[in-house]
Design a protein around this motif. Sequence first.
Motif, PDB file in Angstrom:
ATOM      1  N   THR A 113      -7.834   5.026  -3.806  1.00 36.29           N
ATOM      2  CA  THR A 113      -9.058   5.402  -3.107  1.00 36.29           C
ATOM      3  C   THR A 113      -8.714   6.521  -2.123  1.00 36.29           C
ATOM      4  OG1 THR A 113     -10.927   4.533  -1.804  1.00 36.29           O
ATOM      5  CG2 THR A 113      -8.752   3.599  -1.332  1.00 36.29           C
ATOM      6  N   LEU A 114      -9.572   7.527  -2.061  1.00 39.78           N
ATOM      7  CA  LEU A 114      -9.275   8.730  -1.276  1.00 39.78           C
ATOM      8  C   LEU A 114      -9.685   8.542   0.179  1.00 39.78           C
ATOM      9  CD1 LEU A 114      -8.424  11.714  -1.072  1.00 39.78           C
ATOM     10  CD2 LEU A 114     -10.765  12.319  -1.756  1.00 39.78           C
ATOM     11  N   VAL A 115      -8.757   8.844   1.054  1.00 42.09           N
ATOM     12  CA  VAL A 115      -9.013   8.861   2.490  1.00 42.09           C
ATOM     13  C   VAL A 115      -8.840  10.298   2.971  1.00 42.09           C
ATOM     14  CG1 VAL A 115      -8.199   8.109   4.753  1.00 42.09           C
ATOM     15  CG2 VAL A 115      -8.279   6.482   2.839  1.00 42.09           C
ATOM     16  N   THR A 116      -9.887  10.819   3.581  1.00 37.41           N
ATOM     17  CA  THR A 116      -9.834  12.184   4.109  1.00 37.41           C
ATOM     18  C   THR A 116     -10.103  12.137   5.603  1.00 37.41           C
ATOM     19  OG1 THR A 116     -10.661  13.075   2.004  1.00 37.41           O
ATOM     20  CG2 THR A 116     -10.764  14.513   3.938  1.00 37.41           C
ATOM     21  N   VAL A 117      -9.170  12.654   6.364  1.00 36.41           N
ATOM     22  CA  VAL A 117      -9.303  12.672   7.818  1.00 36.41           C
ATOM     23  C   VAL A 117      -9.520  14.117   8.249  1.00 36.41           C
ATOM     24  CG1 VAL A 117      -8.267  12.044  10.019  1.00 36.41           C
ATOM     25  CG2 VAL A 117      -7.753  10.693   7.967  1.00 36.41           C
ATOM     26  N   SER A 118     -10.627  14.351   8.926  1.00 40.61           N
ATOM     27  CA  SER A 118     -10.980  15.704   9.343  1.00 40.61           C
ATOM     28  C   SER A 118     -10.759  15.885  10.839  1.00 40.61           C
ATOM     29  CB  SER A 118     -12.439  15.990   8.997  1.00 40.61           C
ATOM     30  OG  SER A 118     -13.281  15.133   9.742  1.00 40.61           O
ATOM     31  N   SER A 119     -10.650  17.117  11.251  1.00 44.90           N
ATOM     32  CA  SER A 119     -10.423  17.414  12.672  1.00 44.90           C
ATOM     33  C   SER A 119     -11.731  17.447  13.450  1.00 44.90           C
ATOM     34  CB  SER A 119      -9.718  18.766  12.809  1.00 44.90           C
ATOM     35  OG  SER A 119     -10.495  19.779  12.210  1.00 44.90           O
ATOM     36  N   TRP A 150       0.860  -1.185   0.000  1.00 45.53           N
ATOM     37  CA  TRP A 150       0.000   0.000   0.000  1.00 45.53           C
ATOM     38  C   TRP A 150       0.894   1.233   0.000  1.00 45.53           C
ATOM     39  CZ3 TRP A 150      -5.168   0.253  -0.655  1.00 45.53           C
ATOM     40  CH2 TRP A 150      -5.932  -0.888  -0.410  1.00 45.53           C
ATOM     41  N   PHE A 151       0.517   2.181  -0.828  1.00 40.47           N
ATOM     42  CA  PHE A 151       1.205   3.460  -0.890  1.00 40.47           C
ATOM     43  C   PHE A 151       0.165   4.568  -0.799  1.00 40.47           C
ATOM     44  CE2 PHE A 151       5.537   2.278  -2.140  1.00 40.47           C
ATOM     45  CZ  PHE A 151       5.351   0.946  -2.474  1.00 40.47           C
ATOM     46  N   ARG A 152       0.608   5.777  -0.522  1.00 35.66           N
ATOM     47  CA  ARG A 152      -0.314   6.897  -0.486  1.00 35.66           C
ATOM     48  C   ARG A 152       0.353   8.138  -1.050  1.00 35.66           C
ATOM     49  NH1 ARG A 152      -0.638   7.834   6.107  1.00 35.66           N
ATOM     50  NH2 ARG A 152       1.454   8.742   6.364  1.00 35.66           N
ATOM     51  N   GLN A 153      -0.496   9.029  -1.539  1.00 34.22           N
ATOM     52  CA  GLN A 153       0.012  10.276  -2.081  1.00 34.22           C
ATOM     53  C   GLN A 153      -0.918  11.410  -1.668  1.00 34.22           C
ATOM     54  OE1 GLN A 153       0.707  10.338  -6.327  1.00 34.22           O
ATOM     55  NE2 GLN A 153       2.181  12.015  -6.118  1.00 34.22           N
ATOM     56  N   ALA A 154      -0.375  12.329  -0.901  1.00 36.61           N
ATOM     57  CA  ALA A 154      -1.121  13.506  -0.478  1.00 36.61           C
ATOM     58  C   ALA A 154      -0.936  14.612  -1.519  1.00 36.61           C
ATOM     59  CB  ALA A 154      -0.628  13.977   0.887  1.00 36.61           C
ATOM     60  N   PRO A 155      -1.853  15.561  -1.575  1.00 35.77           N
ATOM     61  CA  PRO A 155      -1.729  16.649  -2.547  1.00 35.77           C
ATOM     62  C   PRO A 155      -0.401  17.387  -2.422  1.00 35.77           C
ATOM     63  CG  PRO A 155      -3.895  16.679  -1.539  1.00 35.77           C
ATOM     64  CD  PRO A 155      -3.088  15.653  -0.791  1.00 35.77           C
ATOM     65  N   GLY A 156       0.289  17.526  -3.540  1.00 36.16           N
ATOM     66  CA  GLY A 156       1.554  18.243  -3.557  1.00 36.16           C
ATOM     67  C   GLY A 156       2.742  17.481  -3.021  1.00 36.16           C
ATOM     68  N   LYS A 157       2.521  16.219  -2.699  1.00 28.27           N
ATOM     69  CA  LYS A 157       3.610  15.413  -2.145  1.00 28.27           C
ATOM     70  C   LYS A 157       3.881  14.201  -3.019  1.00 28.27           C
ATOM     71  CE  LYS A 157       2.984  16.728   2.686  1.00 28.27           C
ATOM     72  NZ  LYS A 157       2.838  16.221   4.090  1.00 28.27           N
ATOM     73  N   LEU A 210      -6.577   7.330  13.142  1.00 29.08           N
ATOM     74  CA  LEU A 210      -6.222   8.145  11.977  1.00 29.08           C
ATOM     75  C   LEU A 210      -5.938   9.591  12.364  1.00 29.08           C
ATOM     76  CD1 LEU A 210      -8.682   6.558   9.445  1.00 29.08           C
ATOM     77  CD2 LEU A 210      -6.222   6.804   9.091  1.00 29.08           C
ATOM     78  N   LYS A 211      -4.981  10.158  11.657  1.00 27.10           N
ATOM     79  CA  LYS A 211      -4.566  11.543  11.871  1.00 27.10           C
ATOM     80  C   LYS A 211      -4.846  12.353  10.606  1.00 27.10           C
ATOM     81  CE  LYS A 211      -0.678   9.921  14.706  1.00 27.10           C
ATOM     82  NZ  LYS A 211       0.802   9.942  14.862  1.00 27.10           N
ATOM     83  N   ILE A 212      -4.926  13.647  10.768  1.00 26.29           N
ATOM     84  CA  ILE A 212      -5.176  14.512   9.620  1.00 26.29           C
ATOM     85  C   ILE A 212      -4.117  14.307   8.549  1.00 26.29           C
ATOM     86  CG2 ILE A 212      -5.255  16.913   8.869  1.00 26.29           C
ATOM     87  CD1 ILE A 212      -6.563  17.592  11.541  1.00 26.29           C
ATOM     88  N   GLU A 213      -2.895  14.069   8.988  1.00 30.28           N
ATOM     89  CA  GLU A 213      -1.800  13.890   8.024  1.00 30.28           C
ATOM     90  C   GLU A 213      -1.857  12.559   7.279  1.00 30.28           C
ATOM     91  OE1 GLU A 213      -1.551  14.741  11.257  1.00 30.28           O
ATOM     92  OE2 GLU A 213       0.187  13.762  12.215  1.00 30.28           O
ATOM     93  N   ASP A 214      -2.805  11.715   7.630  1.00 25.05           N
ATOM     94  CA  ASP A 214      -3.017  10.473   6.878  1.00 25.05           C
ATOM     95  C   ASP A 214      -3.867  10.711   5.637  1.00 25.05           C
ATOM     96  OD1 ASP A 214      -3.332   8.718   9.993  1.00 25.05           O
ATOM     97  OD2 ASP A 214      -1.591   8.742   8.653  1.00 25.05           O
TER      98      ASP A 214
END
Length: 124
Positions: free
Chosen positions: A118-124, A35-42, A85-89
């Motif tokens: 698949t998009l994972v969004t973690v909110s505060s 499993w890999f992930r890519q955040a916007p701009g990273k 889960l953290k926001i940075e995830d």
Amino acid sequence: VQLQACGGGLVQAGGSLRLSCATSGRTDRRYIMGWFRQAPGKEREFVAAISFGGGSTRYADSTKGRFTISRDNAKNTVYLQMNSLKIEDTAVYSCASDRTLAVLSTIPRSYNYWGQGTLVTVSS
């Protein structure tokens, strides 16, 4: 080999999600899954990997202790259980596989087959 990831969504910080990655095609081969992930701009980053038999796993330092990778070869499916889960995830999570790897690689280009993410969004 085709990979199909699903299970992403919106979750509050501290919550959990389970991602699934179903494989089809030449599933008779002994594939390492990652499993890999890519955040916007990273850049894309490693999350976790698992051997064909499931006996060996490897995690990024940022996910160790919170995420668990597993697989069910009878169902040709790999899972990523994400807890605390953290926001940075927040990122697009993709599954990948390769049958030639001898080790659980953390390098994206080591893997030959990729799912769509698949998009994972973690909110505060």
